[in-house]
Write a protein that holds these residues in place. Structure first.
Motif, PDB file in Angstrom:
ATOM      1  N   PRO A  65      38.985  21.742   7.470  1.00 23.07           N
ATOM      2  CA  PRO A  65      39.508  21.276   6.181  1.00 23.07           C
ATOM      3  C   PRO A  65      40.593  22.205   5.640  1.00 23.07           C
ATOM      4  CG  PRO A  65      37.358  22.304   5.904  1.00 23.07           C
ATOM      5  CD  PRO A  65      37.600  22.239   7.378  1.00 23.07           C
ATOM      6  N   PRO A  66      41.317  21.766   4.598  1.00 24.78           N
ATOM      7  CA  PRO A  66      42.332  22.625   3.989  1.00 24.78           C
ATOM      8  C   PRO A  66      41.712  23.928   3.502  1.00 24.78           C
ATOM      9  CG  PRO A  66      41.937  20.629   2.650  1.00 24.78           C
ATOM     10  CD  PRO A  66      41.222  20.452   3.941  1.00 24.78           C
ATOM     11  N   GLY A  67      42.332  25.056   3.856  1.00 23.47           N
ATOM     12  CA  GLY A  67      41.836  26.354   3.399  1.00 23.47           C
ATOM     13  C   GLY A  67      40.784  26.950   4.309  1.00 23.47           C
ATOM     14  N   SER A  68      40.496  26.325   5.442  1.00 25.69           N
ATOM     15  CA  SER A  68      39.427  26.852   6.307  1.00 25.69           C
ATOM     16  C   SER A  68      39.901  28.046   7.138  1.00 25.69           C
ATOM     17  CB  SER A  68      38.873  25.752   7.218  1.00 25.69           C
ATOM     18  OG  SER A  68      39.904  25.169   7.972  1.00 25.69           O
ATOM     19  N   PHE A 121      36.842  24.827  12.588  1.00 25.73           N
ATOM     20  CA  PHE A 121      36.651  25.824  11.526  1.00 25.73           C
ATOM     21  C   PHE A 121      35.679  25.251  10.498  1.00 25.73           C
ATOM     22  CE2 PHE A 121      39.970  29.208  12.087  1.00 25.73           C
ATOM     23  CZ  PHE A 121      40.384  28.797  13.343  1.00 25.73           C
ATOM     24  N   ALA A 122      34.383  25.514  10.751  1.00 26.46           N
ATOM     25  CA  ALA A 122      33.328  24.895   9.943  1.00 26.46           C
ATOM     26  C   ALA A 122      33.095  25.700   8.670  1.00 26.46           C
ATOM     27  CB  ALA A 122      32.047  24.829  10.767  1.00 26.46           C
ATOM     28  N   ASN A 181      32.318  25.446  17.671  1.00 27.51           N
ATOM     29  CA  ASN A 181      32.248  25.639  16.218  1.00 27.51           C
ATOM     30  C   ASN A 181      32.495  27.098  15.869  1.00 27.51           C
ATOM     31  OD1 ASN A 181      31.651  22.992  15.237  1.00 27.51           O
ATOM     32  ND2 ASN A 181      29.657  23.192  16.219  1.00 27.51           N
ATOM     33  N   ILE A 182      33.387  27.321  14.884  1.00 24.80           N
ATOM     34  CA  ILE A 182      33.707  28.676  14.410  1.00 24.80           C
ATOM     35  C   ILE A 182      33.166  28.809  12.986  1.00 24.80           C
ATOM     36  CG2 ILE A 182      35.629  30.238  13.800  1.00 24.80           C
ATOM     37  CD1 ILE A 182      35.418  29.711  16.831  1.00 24.80           C
ATOM     38  N   PRO A 183      32.346  29.850  12.713  1.00 22.05           N
ATOM     39  CA  PRO A 183      31.840  30.025  11.350  1.00 22.05           C
ATOM     40  C   PRO A 183      32.947  30.558  10.431  1.00 22.05           C
ATOM     41  CG  PRO A 183      31.003  31.757  12.784  1.00 22.05           C
ATOM     42  CD  PRO A 183      31.876  30.905  13.631  1.00 22.05           C
ATOM     43  N   GLN A 240      38.635  39.062   9.454  1.00 23.78           N
ATOM     44  CA  GLN A 240      38.596  39.804  10.733  1.00 23.78           C
ATOM     45  C   GLN A 240      37.427  39.332  11.594  1.00 23.78           C
ATOM     46  OE1 GLN A 240      38.968  41.131   7.784  1.00 23.78           O
ATOM     47  NE2 GLN A 240      40.810  42.413   7.803  1.00 23.78           N
ATOM     48  N   GLU A 241      36.322  38.956  10.946  1.00 23.04           N
ATOM     49  CA  GLU A 241      35.166  38.462  11.726  1.00 23.04           C
ATOM     50  C   GLU A 241      35.473  37.090  12.321  1.00 23.04           C
ATOM     51  OE1 GLU A 241      31.288  38.840   9.843  1.00 23.04           O
ATOM     52  OE2 GLU A 241      31.994  40.607   8.760  1.00 23.04           O
ATOM     53  N   VAL A 242      36.221  36.273  11.555  1.00 21.04           N
ATOM     54  CA  VAL A 242      36.614  34.963  12.095  1.00 21.04           C
ATOM     55  C   VAL A 242      37.539  35.185  13.304  1.00 21.04           C
ATOM     56  CG1 VAL A 242      37.764  32.761  11.613  1.00 21.04           C
ATOM     57  CG2 VAL A 242      36.365  33.831   9.837  1.00 21.04           C
ATOM     58  N   THR A 243      38.458  36.148  13.183  1.00 19.87           N
ATOM     59  CA  THR A 243      39.370  36.437  14.315  1.00 19.87           C
ATOM     60  C   THR A 243      38.558  36.778  15.564  1.00 19.87           C
ATOM     61  OG1 THR A 243      41.025  37.318  12.788  1.00 19.87           O
ATOM     62  CG2 THR A 243      41.298  37.896  15.104  1.00 19.87           C
ATOM     63  N   ALA A 244      37.529  37.616  15.406  1.00 19.99           N
ATOM     64  CA  ALA A 244      36.716  38.024  16.564  1.00 19.99           C
ATOM     65  C   ALA A 244      36.026  36.797  17.183  1.00 19.99           C
ATOM     66  CB  ALA A 244      35.689  39.065  16.133  1.00 19.99           C
ATOM     67  N   GLU A 245      35.520  35.902  16.334  1.00 17.99           N
ATOM     68  CA  GLU A 245      34.846  34.686  16.837  1.00 17.99           C
ATOM     69  C   GLU A 245      35.848  33.795  17.598  1.00 17.99           C
ATOM     70  OE1 GLU A 245      31.671  33.688  16.529  1.00 17.99           O
ATOM     71  OE2 GLU A 245      30.853  35.084  15.052  1.00 17.99           O
ATOM     72  N   VAL A 246      37.053  33.690  17.036  1.00 19.55           N
ATOM     73  CA  VAL A 246      38.059  32.820  17.663  1.00 19.55           C
ATOM     74  C   VAL A 246      38.473  33.405  19.020  1.00 19.55           C
ATOM     75  CG1 VAL A 246      40.399  31.872  17.451  1.00 19.55           C
ATOM     76  CG2 VAL A 246      38.883  31.887  15.455  1.00 19.55           C
ATOM     77  N   LYS A 247      38.696  34.723  19.055  1.00 19.99           N
ATOM     78  CA  LYS A 247      39.094  35.358  20.329  1.00 19.99           C
ATOM     79  C   LYS A 247      38.025  35.144  21.395  1.00 19.99           C
ATOM     80  CE  LYS A 247      42.158  38.994  18.683  1.00 19.99           C
ATOM     81  NZ  LYS A 247      42.337  40.423  18.449  1.00 19.99           N
ATOM     82  N   LYS A 248      36.759  35.296  20.968  1.00 20.12           N
ATOM     83  CA  LYS A 248      35.643  35.108  21.917  1.00 20.12           C
ATOM     84  C   LYS A 248      35.657  33.671  22.459  1.00 20.12           C
ATOM     85  CE  LYS A 248      31.213  35.089  20.607  1.00 20.12           C
ATOM     86  NZ  LYS A 248      30.115  35.518  19.762  1.00 20.12           N
TER      87      LYS A 248
END
Ligand code: AP5
Length: 248
Positions: free
Chosen positions: A42-45, A147-148, A228-230, A236-244
């Motif tokens: 969604p917008p802003g996720s 991006f949930a 699914n990405i939390p 920075q934690e989202v970046t780590a999840e996305v990289k993984k």
């Protein structure tokens, strides 16, 4: 021939330090595997926040239909004139318009190692047309990162966002403030707020997301491509999840 000599003249004008850093980037990227990714949410996720970091790390191009449409609106091109009204109301622009710009954009040389699609596809029709486009090129989407995030978090993120229009750099008054309020960290140019970044238009954008884009998430889930990405976590934690997720 004319194109080559024009390119040579242009290169002579480029600073040595810029040429060297581009050469180093290309050497680093030569060994990277190709990846074709979709960031959906969604917008802003946080799609636009994460895309520049991931694009650099994996040598991909970042194709945002929202950025392309806003550039067309600002330049008052025929595409921009058609898109403006829907965007200001928080409605989706027609499928044919966005499919056309994306088909062209994917041919850019900087997309050679693949791409991150940010804000596209947003309807099942767009997803089907994207599949056709890629099939014609002999490729397919590798992963769709969802991006949930709960709707209740998004208003604060959207109404506090400030952007640097020419680079697309995004800031937030609370979560990612610029070094000097109202000013881009890199260029010192003024930041602006998007016309659709207010609570009223956000409601329409969220309706469009739930009604028209959530079926796209199901579409890719059925194809086994969804991760699914939390997206509620700090950046920075989202970046780590996305990289993984991208590396797996
Ligand atoms: P578009 O530009 O794509 O907007 P959107 O999808 O609504 O996405 P946003 O850019 O608002 O959100 P984002 O996820 O990128 O958030 P960001 O990372 O900046 O589309 C705009 C319009 O164009 C549409 O409404 C439609 O009219 C049209 N359009 C576009 N594509 C279309 C298509 N395919 N078909 C039809 N029409 C189309 O983050 C937001 C803020 O939160 C920032 O300030 C950031 O600093 C902050 N933040 C980010 N992550 C975090 C975090 N983890 N924690 C705290 N703060 C965070």
């Amino acid at each position: 021939m004319a194109t080559n000599s024009a390119a040579a003249v242009d290169l002579e004008d480029v600073q040595t330090v810029d040429l060297m850093s581009e050469l180093l980037r290309r050497m680093k990227c030569a060994s990277k595997p190709e990846k074709r990714l979709i960031f959906i949410g969604p917008p802003g996720s946080g799609k636009g926040t994460q895309s520049p970091v991931i694009k650099d790390e994996f040598c991909l191009c970042h194709l945002s239909t929202g950025d392309m449409l806003r550039a067309a609106v600002a330049a008052k091109t025929p595409l921009g004139v058609k898109a403006k009204e829907a965007m200001e109301k928080g409605d989706l622009v027609s499928d044919d318009l966005v499919v056309g710009i994306m088909d062209e954009a994917m041919n850019r040389p900087k997309c050679q190692k693949g791409f991150i699609l940010d804000g596209f596809p947003r309807t099942v029709t767009q997803a089907e047309k994207l599949d056709e486009m890629l099939k014609r090129r002999g490729s397919e989407i590798d992963k769709v990162l969802n991006f949930a995030i709960d709707d209740s978090i998004l208003e604060e993120r959207i109404t506090g966002r400030w952007i640097h229009p020419s680079s697309g750099r995004s800031y937030h008054t609370k979560f990612a403030p610029p070094k000097v309020p109202g000013v881009d960290d890199v260029t010192g140019e003024p930041l602006i707020q998007r016309k659709d970044d207010n609570a009223d238009v956000l409601r329409s954008r969220l309706d469009a997301f739930h009604n028209q884009t959530e079926p796209v998430i199901q579409y890719y889930g059925q194809k086994g491509k969804l991760v699914n990405i939390p997206a509620e976590k700090p950046p920075q934690e989202v970046t780590a999840e996305v990289k993984k997720a991208v590396s797996a």
